[in-house]
Design an enzyme around this catalytic site. Structure first.
Site, PDB file in Angstrom:
ATOM      1  N   ASP A  43       0.836  -1.207   0.000  1.00 15.33           N
ATOM      2  CA  ASP A  43       0.000   0.000   0.000  1.00 15.33           C
ATOM      3  C   ASP A  43       0.873   1.261   0.000  1.00 15.33           C
ATOM      4  O   ASP A  43       0.371   2.372  -0.114  1.00 15.33           O
ATOM      5  CB  ASP A  43      -1.012  -0.004   1.160  1.00 15.33           C
ATOM      6  CG  ASP A  43      -0.357   0.005   2.522  1.00 15.33           C
ATOM      7  OD1 ASP A  43       0.882  -0.046   2.605  1.00 15.33           O
ATOM      8  OD2 ASP A  43      -1.099   0.069   3.538  1.00 15.33           O
ATOM      9  N   GLU A 113      -1.560  -5.526   8.592  1.00 14.74           N
ATOM     10  CA  GLU A 113      -0.750  -4.863   9.623  1.00 14.74           C
ATOM     11  C   GLU A 113      -1.389  -5.037  10.989  1.00 14.74           C
ATOM     12  O   GLU A 113      -2.586  -4.774  11.162  1.00 14.74           O
ATOM     13  CB  GLU A 113      -0.663  -3.347   9.338  1.00 14.74           C
ATOM     14  CG  GLU A 113       0.236  -3.005   8.183  1.00 14.74           C
ATOM     15  CD  GLU A 113       0.390  -1.506   7.986  1.00 14.74           C
ATOM     16  OE1 GLU A 113       0.031  -0.709   8.887  1.00 14.74           O
ATOM     17  OE2 GLU A 113       0.863  -1.114   6.910  1.00 14.74           O
ATOM     18  N   GLU A 177       8.916  -4.033  10.885  1.00  9.16           N
ATOM     19  CA  GLU A 177       9.320  -2.711  10.371  1.00  9.16           C
ATOM     20  C   GLU A 177       9.856  -1.812  11.472  1.00  9.16           C
ATOM     21  O   GLU A 177       9.206  -1.616  12.514  1.00  9.16           O
ATOM     22  CB  GLU A 177       8.134  -2.031   9.663  1.00  9.16           C
ATOM     23  CG  GLU A 177       8.521  -0.654   9.109  1.00  9.16           C
ATOM     24  CD  GLU A 177       7.592  -0.115   8.037  1.00  9.16           C
ATOM     25  OE1 GLU A 177       6.689  -0.840   7.588  1.00  9.16           O
ATOM     26  OE2 GLU A 177       7.786   1.058   7.644  1.00  9.16           O
TER      27      GLU A 177
HETATM   28  O1  KIV Z   1       3.499  -1.077   1.674  1.00 12.26           O
HETATM   29  C1  KIV Z   1       4.652  -1.562   1.660  1.00 12.26           C
HETATM   30  O2  KIV Z   1       5.412  -1.436   0.681  1.00 12.26           O
HETATM   31  C2  KIV Z   1       5.069  -2.289   2.844  1.00 12.26           C
HETATM   32  C3  KIV Z   1       6.509  -2.632   2.961  1.00 12.26           C
HETATM   33  C4  KIV Z   1       7.298  -1.423   3.203  1.00 12.26           C
HETATM   34  C5  KIV Z   1       6.752  -3.697   3.948  1.00 12.26           C
HETATM   35  O3  KIV Z   1       4.274  -2.564   3.693  1.00 12.26           O
END
Ligand code: KIV
Length: 259
Positions: A43, A113, A177
């Protein structure tokens, strides 16, 4: 060409680092497919391609368009769809959306998430046969700040419990992260599934970055990014040369016209 499966991804834990990349387009998918175990249709596309202020603004429809393209041009890597904000508010909403996503994009898995709070949703999805990748530590969809996580004992305990909960709920891998190195290393040792670090140290089982960041297309990438190119400068040079050629009538030349 050997297709990457979840089984193969799980098998790599403690053996070979997993190479992962967030990508959103045909050209990048074609290249990433040669080198990456996992391509995430993240996202992050919201901020990277659309210039949105947060990842919360992207719609599931837009994400589906990008995912269809990536999946079409990545026939080797495992392709993971990043579920946008508000599309997994509870387990039933999550299942309805994830089922639609998998059916229409043919992606191999979805990413959600969150930690303990969403563990029952992860369990519900995996129980229904939808492979799930977790994402803990800094959560761009909901975090109030973009600071490194795990620096105090309360945060440290919470993030560790999040990792355990998501792993126990049946996810096949977890993105960690922006977490202090010691904690990411400890989680990696303690859970049976691969950890994918982004700003979380070399001790994770794999690494992920956003493709525009590593290519040098982003304006101010975080410290954890390694820039492998300065494409923004290169692109500027190309466009400047093109503009000069057009204004001086050097382009099109004899080579570029039909007789
Ligand atoms: O949206 C994304 O690209 C991510 C990565 C940074 C793990 O969630």
């Amino acid at each position: 060409m050997q297709r990457l499966t979840i089984k193969k991804i799980l098998h790599k834990k403690n053996k070979k680092p997993l190479i992962c990349l967030s990508s959103y387009s045909k050209a990048i998918a074609q290249i990433a497919n040669k080198y990456c175990d996992i391509i995430l249709v993240g996202d992050s596309v919201s901020m990277v391609l659309y210039g949105m202020k947060t990842t919360r603004e992207i719609s599931i429809e837009t994400m589906i368009l990008h995912a269809k393209t990536v999946k079409k041009f990545a026939n080797r890597s495992l392709v993971v769809f990043d579920m946008p904000h508000n599309t997994y508010k509870n387990k039933f909403v999550a299942y309805k959306n994830a089922k639609r996503v998998i059916k229409t994009t043919k992606c191999d898995a979805v990413k959600l998430e969150g930690g303990e709070k969403i563990a029952s949703t992860v369990k519900y999805l995996t129980g229904k046969g939808i492979p799930v990748m977790g994402h803990i530590g800094l959560l761009p969809q909901t975090s109030s700040n973009f600071k490194v996580k795990g620096k105090n004992p309360i945060q440290e305990k919470k993030i560790f419990n999040d990792a355990l909960a998501i792993s126990k709920a049946g996810s096949f891998a977890i993105v960690i992260e922006c977490v202090i190195e010691r904690l990411a290393r400890y989680i990696t040792q303690k859970i049976p599934i691969p950890t994918i670090g982004i700003g979380a140290s070399k001790y994770c089982d794999g690494q992920i970055l956003v493709v525009d960041d590593l290519l040098g297309l982003s304006d101010s990438p975080p410290k954890f990014v390694k820039k492998y190119s300065d494409l923004k400068k290169d692109i500027e040079k190309c466009i400047k040369n093109y503009a000069n050629d057009v204004s001086t009538r050097r382009f099109p030349s004899i080579k570029n016209v039909y007789k």
